[in-house]
Design an enzyme around this catalytic site. Structure first.
Site, PDB file in Angstrom:
ATOM      1  CG  HIS A  94      -1.917   1.198   1.288  1.00  9.75           C
ATOM      2  ND1 HIS A  94      -2.820   1.398   0.342  1.00  9.75           N
ATOM      3  CD2 HIS A  94      -1.747   2.314   1.965  1.00  9.75           C
ATOM      4  CE1 HIS A  94      -3.280   2.633   0.698  1.00  9.75           C
ATOM      5  NE2 HIS A  94      -2.786   3.074   1.597  1.00  9.75           N
ATOM      6  CB  SER A  95       1.016   4.350   0.397  1.00  8.34           C
ATOM      7  OG  SER A  95       1.353   5.586   0.198  1.00  8.34           O
ATOM      8  CG  MET A  96       7.514   3.857   0.235  1.00  5.96           C
ATOM      9  SD  MET A  96       8.444   4.244   1.539  1.00  5.96           S
ATOM     10  CE  MET A  96       8.261   2.935   2.689  1.00  5.96           C
ATOM     11  CB  ALA A  98       2.003   0.080  -4.216  1.00  3.47           C
ATOM     12  CB  SER A 121      -3.202  -0.905  -2.294  1.00  2.00           C
ATOM     13  OG  SER A 121      -4.177  -0.208  -1.550  1.00  2.00           O
TER      14      SER A 121
END
Length: 252
Positions: A94-96, A98, A121
């Site tokens: 998720h975020s970083m 990803a 994500s």
């Protein structure tokens, strides 16, 4: 299973499940820690052994030097995950996280290991670009961005002692992700991009650009919510992961 070469420091298993047919490897967001994924691990323990990255500089690793470069972080993680590939492996970041998951997958396929699926994500595609310098702000400016994303418990943000411990890790992670790319590489894994329709860090169109980063199938799923829709829509996201894990097992 226990993995050699110090991976117990990097990979956390809250619900060991050695007999399930698949593995899910979770990569936290900027400033995040392994404990963020405890609910995911609990929900999926009958479907997968969940291994969660714990980056240096937070929680029980808070006295270790931070890694503020995505490439270096991926270089360190990739060999530690190789022993996991004795069964189908799915990555979820998720975020970083990803981007870290994507870069680890790129390195692993060069070593002969390809994740059965990559879930990315809350993050725009590596080939997209925005000028971001939140990591250069003062402490108040940095925390304002974190609070706006609602990625950290407000009780933690209001506790000065805890805040002093987590702020360096947050700044280091922001530096890593804000100085990354753009990149045009690809992975051979199928990619599913998950995005909130009100995410200030990525538009739906920027998330859809992940389709250019896989040589396999691509799917985009849009959820109602902001950057941390994975918390507000947890049951739905977990079901998407469960279906992905079962699909990975079916393919073999």
């Amino acid at each position: 299973m226990t993995v050699a070469d110090g991976s117990d420091l990097w990979l956390r298993r809250f619900h060991p499940a050695p007999d399930v047919p698949a593995r899910l490897v979770c990569f936290p967001h900027a400033g995040g820690s392994a404990s963020f994924y405890f609910p995911v691990s609990a929900a999926l323990q009958n479907d997968s052994e969940v291994a969660i990255l714990q980056y240096p500089g937070r929680q029980d690793r808070r006295n270790e030097p931070h890694v503020d470069d995505i490439g270096e972080l991926a270089d360190r993680i990739a060999p530690l995950t190789e022993p996991l590939f004795d069964r189908p492996v799915v990555f979820f970041g998720h975020s970083m996280g990803a981007i870290v998951a994507f870069e680890v997958a790129r390195r692993l396929q060069g070593r002969g290991h390809t994740p059965a699926m990559l879930f990315v994500s809350g993050r725009r595609a590596p080939s997209t670009h925005r000028v971001e310098n939140v990591h250069q702000r003062d402490d108040d400016g940095l925390m304002a961005d974190v609070k706006a994303l609602s990625g950290t418990d407000t009780q933690v943000l209001g506790d000065e002692e805890i805040l002093r411990m987590v702020l360096p890790a947050i700044r280091s992670d922001y530096r890593a992700i804000e100085t990354y790319g753009p990149e045009d590489g690809t992975v051979d894994s199928p990619v599913t991009a998950l995005i909130g329709d009100d995410d200030p860090k990525s538009t739906v169109e920027e998330a859809d650009a992940w389709r250019a980063h896989t040589t396999a199938a691509f799917r985009l799923q849009v959820f109602g919510g902001g950057h941390f829709f994975i918390s507000s829509r947890a049951a739905e996201v977990t079901q998407v992961l469960r279906e992905g894990l079962r699909g990975a097992v079916a393919v073999g």
